[in-house]
Write a protein that holds these residues in place. Structure first.
Motif, short mmCIF file in Angstrom:
data_model
loop_
_atom_site.label_atom_id
_atom_site.label_comp_id
_atom_site.label_asym_id
_atom_site.label_seq_id
_atom_site.Cartn_x
_atom_site.Cartn_y
_atom_site.Cartn_z
N ARG A 1 0.84 -1.21 0.00
CA ARG A 1 0.00 0.00 0.00
C ARG A 1 0.88 1.26 0.00
N GLU A 2 1.94 1.25 0.79
CA GLU A 2 2.87 2.39 0.84
C GLU A 2 3.56 2.60 -0.51
N ARG A 3 3.94 1.53 -1.18
CA ARG A 3 4.55 1.65 -2.52
C ARG A 3 3.58 2.28 -3.49
N ILE A 4 2.31 1.88 -3.41
CA ILE A 4 1.29 2.46 -4.29
C ILE A 4 1.11 3.95 -3.98
N MET B 1 0.35 1.88 -10.79
CA MET B 1 0.71 0.53 -10.36
C MET B 1 2.03 0.09 -11.02
N GLY B 2 2.21 0.44 -12.28
CA GLY B 2 3.47 0.12 -12.95
C GLY B 2 4.65 0.80 -12.28
N PHE C 1 -7.29 -0.08 -2.54
CA PHE C 1 -8.07 1.15 -2.68
C PHE C 1 -9.37 0.87 -3.41
N GLU C 2 -10.42 1.60 -3.05
CA GLU C 2 -11.71 1.35 -3.70
C GLU C 2 -11.83 2.02 -5.06
N SER C 3 -11.02 3.05 -5.30
CA SER C 3 -11.07 3.75 -6.59
C SER C 3 -9.80 4.58 -6.77
N GLU D 1 -9.83 7.74 -7.40
CA GLU D 1 -10.08 8.97 -6.66
C GLU D 1 -9.72 8.82 -5.18
N ALA D 2 -10.05 7.65 -4.61
CA ALA D 2 -9.72 7.41 -3.20
C ALA D 2 -8.20 7.38 -3.01
N LEU D 3 -7.49 6.75 -3.95
CA LEU D 3 -6.03 6.71 -3.89
C LEU D 3 -5.45 8.11 -3.99
N MET D 4 -5.89 8.88 -4.96
CA MET D 4 -5.33 10.21 -5.16
C MET D 4 -5.67 11.14 -4.00
N LEU D 5 -6.85 10.98 -3.43
CA LEU D 5 -7.22 11.80 -2.27
C LEU D 5 -6.31 11.47 -1.09
N GLU D 6 -6.06 10.19 -0.86
CA GLU D 6 -5.17 9.80 0.23
C GLU D 6 -3.75 10.29 -0.02
N ALA D 7 -3.29 10.20 -1.26
CA ALA D 7 -1.95 10.69 -1.60
C ALA D 7 -1.86 12.20 -1.38
N PHE D 8 -2.89 12.93 -1.77
CA PHE D 8 -2.94 14.38 -1.60
C PHE D 8 -2.87 14.74 -0.12
N ASP D 9 -3.69 14.09 0.68
CA ASP D 9 -3.72 14.33 2.12
C ASP D 9 -2.34 14.01 2.73
N ARG D 10 -1.78 12.91 2.35
CA ARG D 10 -0.48 12.48 2.86
C ARG D 10 0.61 13.50 2.51
#
Length: 179
Positions: A9-12, A34-35, A48-50, A52-61
């Protein structure tokens, strides 16, 4: 097993963060992210469910990381000196030209009105926390907010102009206006 899943998950998230800084939240595809993480698309939905969820978490992080870096400044310095230090780094050629450890706002703010509301909420939360972090008293909060807006806008313009003289002038002008 849970450790391996957390590491994956951290790598993603690392790959998504780099993509977000470089190209914003909408352009990078799940396949691309993913690549970059060295994984196949098939495992994405286990984490991640989508997109958008991934990018939102990355943005917050990324915004949390930026605030943590700001917290390293000496709190004994007056507010104006802390803002000047922040502007000296933020509005530097090095920060303009880097793709690593860069602020996600220049590549993201233009897209936020078209993204799910969560992005606006995360931006607002971090902006309020950043202003509080850089203000020594409530009366300064509007000045700090104006400085942050000037810094982000200045960096957006400087990056859009590339590495030429006008870009350098934008950085210098914005930096001098902060202090």
């Amino acid at each position: 097993m849970a450790d391996k899943k957390a590491q994956t998950r951290e790598r993603i998230l690392d790959a998504a963060s780099a993509a977000l800084i470089g190209r914003g939240p909408e352009q990078p595809s799940v396949n691309e992210i993913m690549g970059a993480a060295g994984l196949t698309v098939g495992g994405f939905y286990a984490h991640f469910e989508s997109k958008e969820a991934l990018m939102l978490e990355a943005f917050d992080r990324l915004l949390r990381q930026r605030r943590a870096a700001m917290a390293q400044m000496d709190e004994q310095l007056p507010c104006q000196e802390r803002r000047a230090l922040m502007a000296a780094f933020y509005l530097s050629r090095k920060h303009r030209d880097t793709s690593e450890q860069a602020c996600p706002l220049p590549s993201t703010v233009g897209d936020i009105p078209r993204l799910p509301e969560g992005f606006q909420a995360v931006l607002a939360e971090h902006l309020e926390l950043m202003v509080a972090q850089l203000s020594s008293c409530p009366e300064e909060s509007d000045k700090v907010l104006a400085d942050v807006a000037l810094m982000v806008g200045g960096l957006v313009l400087a990056r859009a102009l590339g590495t030429g003289d006008l870009s350098d002038r934008v950085l210098r002008a914005a930096k001098s206006a902060v202090v």
